[in-house]
Design a protein around this motif. Structure first.
Motif, PDB file in Angstrom:
ATOM      1  N   ILE A 293       0.846  -1.186   0.000  1.00  0.00           N
ATOM      2  CA  ILE A 293       0.000   0.000   0.000  1.00  0.00           C
ATOM      3  C   ILE A 293       0.886   1.242   0.000  1.00  0.00           C
ATOM      4  O   ILE A 293       1.821   1.342   0.802  1.00  0.00           O
ATOM      5  CB  ILE A 293      -0.935   0.008   1.228  1.00  0.00           C
ATOM      6  CG1 ILE A 293      -1.888  -1.204   1.184  1.00  0.00           C
ATOM      7  CG2 ILE A 293      -1.723   1.314   1.315  1.00  0.00           C
ATOM      8  CD1 ILE A 293      -2.709  -1.387   2.441  1.00  0.00           C
ATOM      9  N   GLU A 294       0.584   2.184  -0.882  1.00  0.00           N
ATOM     10  CA  GLU A 294       1.296   3.453  -0.915  1.00  0.00           C
ATOM     11  C   GLU A 294       0.283   4.572  -1.126  1.00  0.00           C
ATOM     12  O   GLU A 294      -0.270   4.728  -2.217  1.00  0.00           O
ATOM     13  CB  GLU A 294       2.347   3.478  -2.018  1.00  0.00           C
ATOM     14  CG  GLU A 294       3.204   4.733  -1.984  1.00  0.00           C
ATOM     15  CD  GLU A 294       4.388   4.677  -2.935  1.00  0.00           C
ATOM     16  OE1 GLU A 294       5.115   5.684  -3.035  1.00  0.00           O
ATOM     17  OE2 GLU A 294       4.580   3.624  -3.586  1.00  0.00           O
ATOM     18  N   ILE A 295       0.029   5.331  -0.051  1.00  0.00           N
ATOM     19  CA  ILE A 295      -1.024   6.333  -0.078  1.00  0.00           C
ATOM     20  C   ILE A 295      -0.569   7.592   0.655  1.00  0.00           C
ATOM     21  O   ILE A 295       0.388   7.575   1.434  1.00  0.00           O
ATOM     22  CB  ILE A 295      -2.321   5.803   0.594  1.00  0.00           C
ATOM     23  CG1 ILE A 295      -2.009   5.270   2.001  1.00  0.00           C
ATOM     24  CG2 ILE A 295      -2.991   4.753  -0.250  1.00  0.00           C
ATOM     25  CD1 ILE A 295      -3.215   4.755   2.752  1.00  0.00           C
ATOM     26  N   THR A 296      -1.285   8.678   0.401  1.00  0.00           N
ATOM     27  CA  THR A 296      -1.138   9.879   1.207  1.00  0.00           C
ATOM     28  C   THR A 296      -2.438  10.098   1.953  1.00  0.00           C
ATOM     29  O   THR A 296      -3.523   9.808   1.433  1.00  0.00           O
ATOM     30  CB  THR A 296      -0.811  11.109   0.345  1.00  0.00           C
ATOM     31  OG1 THR A 296      -1.879  11.325  -0.602  1.00  0.00           O
ATOM     32  CG2 THR A 296       0.487  10.915  -0.397  1.00  0.00           C
ATOM     33  N   ALA A 297      -2.326  10.615   3.183  1.00  0.00           N
ATOM     34  CA  ALA A 297      -3.506  10.788   4.018  1.00  0.00           C
ATOM     35  C   ALA A 297      -3.371  12.034   4.875  1.00  0.00           C
ATOM     36  O   ALA A 297      -2.279  12.332   5.380  1.00  0.00           O
ATOM     37  CB  ALA A 297      -3.717   9.568   4.919  1.00  0.00           C
ATOM     38  N   GLU A 298      -4.481  12.752   5.053  1.00  0.00           N
ATOM     39  CA  GLU A 298      -4.482  13.908   5.942  1.00  0.00           C
ATOM     40  C   GLU A 298      -4.272  13.466   7.388  1.00  0.00           C
ATOM     41  O   GLU A 298      -3.593  14.138   8.163  1.00  0.00           O
ATOM     42  CB  GLU A 298      -5.791  14.675   5.799  1.00  0.00           C
ATOM     43  CG  GLU A 298      -6.014  15.281   4.418  1.00  0.00           C
ATOM     44  CD  GLU A 298      -7.376  15.930   4.279  1.00  0.00           C
ATOM     45  OE1 GLU A 298      -7.999  16.231   5.326  1.00  0.00           O
ATOM     46  OE2 GLU A 298      -7.821  16.138   3.140  1.00  0.00           O
ATOM     47  N   LYS A 299      -4.876  12.327   7.749  1.00  0.00           N
ATOM     48  CA  LYS A 299      -4.683  11.743   9.071  1.00  0.00           C
ATOM     49  C   LYS A 299      -4.107  10.345   8.876  1.00  0.00           C
ATOM     50  O   LYS A 299      -4.777   9.475   8.317  1.00  0.00           O
ATOM     51  CB  LYS A 299      -6.001  11.688   9.838  1.00  0.00           C
ATOM     52  CG  LYS A 299      -6.603  13.058  10.129  1.00  0.00           C
ATOM     53  CD  LYS A 299      -7.898  12.928  10.916  1.00  0.00           C
ATOM     54  CE  LYS A 299      -8.507  14.292  11.214  1.00  0.00           C
ATOM     55  NZ  LYS A 299      -9.774  14.183  11.973  1.00  0.00           N
ATOM     56  N   SER A 300      -2.881  10.148   9.348  1.00  0.00           N
ATOM     57  CA  SER A 300      -2.154   8.918   9.019  1.00  0.00           C
ATOM     58  C   SER A 300      -2.240   7.857  10.102  1.00  0.00           C
ATOM     59  O   SER A 300      -1.580   6.826  10.002  1.00  0.00           O
ATOM     60  CB  SER A 300      -0.689   9.244   8.743  1.00  0.00           C
ATOM     61  OG  SER A 300      -0.086   9.872   9.872  1.00  0.00           O
TER      62      SER A 300
END
Length: 429
Positions: free
Chosen positions: A397-404
């Motif tokens: 999984i490779e994602i960007t998130a505002e809340k990680s």
């Protein structure tokens, strides 16, 4: 856990039988003239069935109708530019005993119904239009009067209800503006929903309904309870190449609810469900279980797009219902502003334990892998006190998130491998 791929991912094939004969609804008196032609269209369905079956064609034009009931060996085919437009009068959907929200009661049928009919075929590139605005207005008016009103306090027809069918093909058509749920499948087996587009307005909830204003002049841009596809107590369902943009769940897996749910013989397990190559543009969940659900197993969602504000894994855990969710795979998904990777948590809307002790629910064998893109939050993965969550794999999984951060309860066997959030390995506390 990677062996679950072979358990969950059998793509169903539903073959269309050769069409022996073809008729048009205009041969039976249906007209594209703004008048109600329920009787003519139903007469066409009955006549084709009496002739041994065939294809009944809805040609280009808009044909208004109330509830219609398909018969054995009749394929309903909507050509390009054809619209079956639902009546806005509830009397055109006469009450009958039907399955709704996990039980049976006298309620309104759908615009298109098939009950106990095998080899259901509904095809073409035309449109089913629920003409739902007056039904939405009635619901929002009731919600204005009673903010805690339930879905069933205001009767609204679904767009399609298939009950007790085997070998079902729904292909190519467009669903729009349903008064309630769009496609409701109940106790069906071997179903293929292919290339279907489902849309319902999903803007802000109207704050004030002026009942003196004509419904067709009201500014309402949100259809309440506009589920895309409800898979209720079914086995062997494939949803392929569909586009869904609604104001409620994109796909909901349903059964029943309550402390005695496991004893309900009218709600067998939902199992062997495949969702592939779909475009989820708006909704409350890619795939949601739990408003009414007991046993759901062997489910795969793969090779799909997930749009803004949509949770990926949404499992509602009711404090009044024993639930078993097992063998779920979510893989190869592209996220574009999705709400959360996980929305797994207690669901307390309208629950009622009565005199029963709180049941225990189990979520087990969940795989989430091959995920890319961006989202607001990793989300929540927790249950009610006593619930069991075990064997969860996050992989590749490779994602960007505002809340990680993953908000989690007790999980037995959480494995995280090759997971990057905002360029860093996911930290699991």
């Amino acid at each position: 856990m990677r062996t679950m791929r072979s358990v969950c991912c059998v793509l169903l094939a539903v073959a269309s039988p050769a069409i022996a004969a073809e008729w048009s609804i205009v041969e039976f008196g249906a007209r594209s003239d703004g008048e109600i032609h329920t009787s003519a269209i139903q007469r066409a369905i009955d006549s084709v069935a009496a002739e041994g079956g065939g294809r009944l064609v809805v040609p280009e034009g808009t044909y208004m109708t109330g509830a219609l009931f398909l018969k054995q060996s009749v394929e309903l085919h909507l050509t390009d530019g054809a619209v079956l437009l639902g009546s806005t009068e509830l009397d055109d959907y006469p009450k009958k005993m039907t399955r709704i929200e996990g039980h049976f009661e006298p309620w309104r049928p759908a615009l298109i119904n098939a009950e106990g009919v095998d080899q259901v075929r509904i095809t073409g590139s035309g449109t089913l239009d629920g003409n739902g605005k007056p039904f939405w207005a009635a619901f929002w008016k009731r919600r204005q009067e009673n903010p805690k009103c339930t879905n069933l306090e205001v009767e609204r027809p679904r767009l399609m209800f298939i009950d007790g069918a085997q070998d079902v093909l729904i292909s190519g058509i467009r669903f729009r503006n349903s008064g309630f749920w769009n496609l409701h499948l109940y106790r069906c087996k071997n179903v293929l929903v292919d290339g279907v587009t489902i849309t319902a307005p999903h803007g802000d909830r109207p704050k004030i309904i002026d009942v003196a204003q004509p419904w067709d002049e009201m500014s309402i841009d949100r259809a309440p309870s506009s589920d895309g596809i409800d898979v209720d107590s079914c086995q062997g369902v494939t949803i392929h190449r569909c586009t869904i943009s609604v104001g409620d769940d994109c796909i909901a897996l349903k059964g029943t609810k309550g402390p005695l749910a496991m004893e309900d013989e009218t709600s067998p397990p939902v199992q062997n469900i495949v969702v592939t190559d779909c475009d989820f543009q708006s909704g409350h969940g890619v795939l949601t279980c739990g408003s009414e659900a007991t046993i759901v197993r062997n489910v795969t969602v793969r090779n799909s797009k997930v749009g803004a504000g949509i949770p990926v894994v949404r499992l509602k855990l009711r404090p009044d219902t024993p639930q078993l969710y097992e063998n779920f795979v979510f893989e190869d998904l592209q996220l574009d502003g999705a709400q959360a990777l996980f929305d797994v948590k207690p669901w307390t809307q309208f629950f009622d334990l009565g005199d029963h002790e709180p049941p225990v629910s189990t979520v087990q064998n969940v795989v989430v892998r091959g995920i890319q893109g961006n989202l607001r939050t990793i989300g929540e993965l927790r249950g009610n006190p006593g619930d069991v969550i075990r064997n969860v794999l996050l992989d590749d999984i490779e994602i960007t998130a505002e809340k990680s951060k993953l908000v989690r309860g007790k999980i037995e066997g959480l494995l995280v491998q090759d997971v990057l959030v905002n360029g860093k390995p996911l930290a699991v506390e």
